[in-house]
Design a protein around this motif. Sequence first.
Motif, PDB file in Angstrom:
ATOM      1  N   ASP A  32      70.858  53.581  27.054  1.00 52.08           N
ATOM      2  CA  ASP A  32      70.889  54.575  28.123  1.00 52.08           C
ATOM      3  C   ASP A  32      72.250  54.489  28.804  1.00 52.08           C
ATOM      4  OD1 ASP A  32      70.101  56.538  29.922  1.00 52.08           O
ATOM      5  OD2 ASP A  32      69.185  55.099  31.298  1.00 52.08           O
ATOM      6  N   VAL A  33      73.070  55.517  28.598  1.00 50.35           N
ATOM      7  CA  VAL A  33      74.450  55.521  29.078  1.00 50.35           C
ATOM      8  C   VAL A  33      74.515  56.180  30.452  1.00 50.35           C
ATOM      9  CG1 VAL A  33      76.789  56.339  28.634  1.00 50.35           C
ATOM     10  CG2 VAL A  33      75.328  55.620  26.725  1.00 50.35           C
ATOM     11  N   GLY A  34      75.024  55.436  31.429  1.00 52.01           N
ATOM     12  CA  GLY A  34      75.051  55.945  32.799  1.00 52.01           C
ATOM     13  C   GLY A  34      73.671  55.881  33.407  1.00 52.01           C
ATOM     14  N   THR A  52      68.809  49.110  26.313  1.00 54.01           N
ATOM     15  CA  THR A  52      70.051  48.610  26.887  1.00 54.01           C
ATOM     16  C   THR A  52      70.559  49.672  27.846  1.00 54.01           C
ATOM     17  OG1 THR A  52      70.580  47.372  24.869  1.00 54.01           O
ATOM     18  CG2 THR A  52      72.392  47.823  26.400  1.00 54.01           C
ATOM     19  N   ALA A  53      70.653  49.336  29.117  1.00 59.39           N
ATOM     20  CA  ALA A  53      71.071  50.286  30.154  1.00 59.39           C
ATOM     21  C   ALA A  53      72.435  49.878  30.667  1.00 59.39           C
ATOM     22  CB  ALA A  53      70.052  50.313  31.290  1.00 59.39           C
ATOM     23  N   ILE A  54      73.384  50.827  30.662  1.00 61.99           N
ATOM     24  CA  ILE A  54      74.732  50.507  31.129  1.00 61.99           C
ATOM     25  C   ILE A  54      75.172  51.505  32.197  1.00 61.99           C
ATOM     26  CG2 ILE A  54      75.355  49.470  28.924  1.00 61.99           C
ATOM     27  CD1 ILE A  54      77.149  51.950  28.411  1.00 61.99           C
ATOM     28  N   ASP A  55      75.992  51.015  33.125  1.00 55.33           N
ATOM     29  CA  ASP A  55      76.540  51.856  34.178  1.00 55.33           C
ATOM     30  C   ASP A  55      77.688  51.082  34.814  1.00 55.33           C
ATOM     31  OD1 ASP A  55      75.264  54.471  35.869  1.00 55.33           O
ATOM     32  OD2 ASP A  55      76.731  53.244  36.954  1.00 55.33           O
ATOM     33  N   PRO A  56      78.742  51.773  35.250  1.00 54.47           N
ATOM     34  CA  PRO A  56      79.856  51.051  35.866  1.00 54.47           C
ATOM     35  C   PRO A  56      79.672  50.732  37.350  1.00 54.47           C
ATOM     36  CG  PRO A  56      80.411  53.370  35.656  1.00 54.47           C
ATOM     37  CD  PRO A  56      79.073  53.185  35.007  1.00 54.47           C
ATOM     38  N   GLU A  57      78.638  51.302  37.993  1.00 55.92           N
ATOM     39  CA  GLU A  57      78.499  51.156  39.445  1.00 55.92           C
ATOM     40  C   GLU A  57      77.596  49.978  39.814  1.00 55.92           C
ATOM     41  OE1 GLU A  57      77.535  54.615  41.664  1.00 55.92           O
ATOM     42  OE2 GLU A  57      78.713  55.942  40.401  1.00 55.92           O
ATOM     43  N   THR A  77      73.575  46.213  31.992  1.00 57.62           N
ATOM     44  CA  THR A  77      74.940  45.711  31.904  1.00 57.62           C
ATOM     45  C   THR A  77      75.883  46.612  32.689  1.00 57.62           C
ATOM     46  OG1 THR A  77      74.540  44.805  29.681  1.00 57.62           O
ATOM     47  CG2 THR A  77      76.839  45.164  30.324  1.00 57.62           C
ATOM     48  N   GLN A  78      76.750  45.990  33.470  1.00 57.27           N
ATOM     49  CA  GLN A  78      77.762  46.766  34.184  1.00 57.27           C
ATOM     50  C   GLN A  78      78.919  47.046  33.233  1.00 57.27           C
ATOM     51  OE1 GLN A  78      79.150  45.104  37.881  1.00 57.27           O
ATOM     52  NE2 GLN A  78      80.740  46.652  38.130  1.00 57.27           N
ATOM     53  N   ALA A  79      79.037  48.306  32.845  1.00 60.47           N
ATOM     54  CA  ALA A  79      80.094  48.702  31.914  1.00 60.47           C
ATOM     55  C   ALA A  79      80.196  50.209  31.876  1.00 60.47           C
ATOM     56  CB  ALA A  79      79.806  48.173  30.510  1.00 60.47           C
ATOM     57  N   GLY A  80      81.413  50.703  31.805  1.00 64.12           N
ATOM     58  CA  GLY A  80      81.618  52.098  31.472  1.00 64.12           C
ATOM     59  C   GLY A  80      81.438  52.275  29.972  1.00 64.12           C
ATOM     60  N   PHE A  81      81.096  53.472  29.555  1.00 61.56           N
ATOM     61  CA  PHE A  81      80.825  53.680  28.137  1.00 61.56           C
ATOM     62  C   PHE A  81      82.067  53.434  27.287  1.00 61.56           C
ATOM     63  CE2 PHE A  81      79.481  56.776  24.611  1.00 61.56           C
ATOM     64  CZ  PHE A  81      78.719  55.802  23.980  1.00 61.56           C
ATOM     65  N   ALA A  82      83.223  53.821  27.782  1.00 64.61           N
ATOM     66  CA  ALA A  82      84.450  53.646  27.012  1.00 64.61           C
ATOM     67  C   ALA A  82      84.731  52.170  26.738  1.00 64.61           C
ATOM     68  CB  ALA A  82      85.625  54.283  27.742  1.00 64.61           C
ATOM     69  N   MET A  96      71.816  60.173  27.569  1.00 66.33           N
ATOM     70  CA  MET A  96      72.765  60.375  28.663  1.00 66.33           C
ATOM     71  C   MET A  96      72.170  61.430  29.583  1.00 66.33           C
ATOM     72  SD  MET A  96      76.413  60.682  26.660  1.00 66.33           S
ATOM     73  CE  MET A  96      76.878  59.562  25.329  1.00 66.33           C
ATOM     74  N   VAL A  97      71.954  61.072  30.824  1.00 65.45           N
ATOM     75  CA  VAL A  97      71.429  62.017  31.811  1.00 65.45           C
ATOM     76  C   VAL A  97      72.445  62.180  32.933  1.00 65.45           C
ATOM     77  CG1 VAL A  97      69.593  62.516  33.459  1.00 65.45           C
ATOM     78  CG2 VAL A  97      69.038  61.442  31.262  1.00 65.45           C
ATOM     79  N   ALA A  98      73.019  63.365  33.028  1.00 61.21           N
ATOM     80  CA  ALA A  98      74.015  63.669  34.063  1.00 61.21           C
ATOM     81  C   ALA A  98      75.147  62.644  34.080  1.00 61.21           C
ATOM     82  CB  ALA A  98      73.358  63.766  35.435  1.00 61.21           C
ATOM     83  N   SER A  99      75.504  62.141  32.910  1.00 63.08           N
ATOM     84  CA  SER A  99      76.588  61.159  32.828  1.00 63.08           C
ATOM     85  C   SER A  99      77.718  61.609  31.908  1.00 63.08           C
ATOM     86  CB  SER A  99      76.047  59.802  32.349  1.00 63.08           C
ATOM     87  OG  SER A  99      75.440  59.908  31.077  1.00 63.08           O
ATOM     88  N   LEU A 100      77.439  62.479  30.954  1.00 62.47           N
ATOM     89  CA  LEU A 100      78.462  62.862  29.987  1.00 62.47           C
ATOM     90  C   LEU A 100      79.655  63.539  30.672  1.00 62.47           C
ATOM     91  CD1 LEU A 100      79.437  63.048  27.090  1.00 62.47           C
ATOM     92  CD2 LEU A 100      78.040  65.112  26.799  1.00 62.47           C
TER      93      LEU A 100
END
Length: 202
Positions: A32-34, A52-57, A77-82, A96-100
């Motif tokens: 799950d990205v963002g 696996t859930a990731i987000d930079p915030e 995990t704290q991480a941006g997708f890039a 991706m929900v409202a993250s792309l």
Amino acid sequence: MTPPSDTYWNHNAAYHPWLVKIAAQRRGDVLDVGCGDGLLAQRLAPVSRSVTAIDPEPAALQRAWLRLADHPDATVTQAGFADFDPGSRRFDLITMVASLHHMDLRGALTKARGLLSPSGEIAVVGLSADKTVRDWLWSALCLPAARAGSWWHRETRDIGVTVAEPAESLDEIRRAADEILPGAKVRRALYYRYLLRWRNGN
């Protein structure tokens, strides 16, 4: 910290059932990205082998960790997708929900494609910019349903995550998808959203 409520509704959460249904059909490993506050990841966990859930915030992730504390097969995990590097691991579903629209469109779609298992899927609930007459007309048609849905479900608009305006129109998103994800299905949806779905090996 008190665990956050999982009962709120907004224009993004309205499409969680669509994503949970896809995950339930696959019963595999989900990225799950963002992930934001983790509400979708929490809902995906019971129907998936792992999430696996990731987000930079970091602030949003504090709530995501609390949501998923009782799900041993879910990680946050704290991480941006890039910058996200799962090594050799590949995923059966990437959501991706409202993250792309927070990311480089082509770069994110290309990376997501590369992280899929041989028959994995990408499912996006996204936002697009209104640039054409058709875009503006669709947004106008969505307005009554959006207001009615917000009133009926007592919408929670602010969930404490960073928001951004989309840069690409739906036509531009479709062109990028056609280039990177041949055969992807992209359709307009209510609540000013679009849905994109693509399966590896199409």
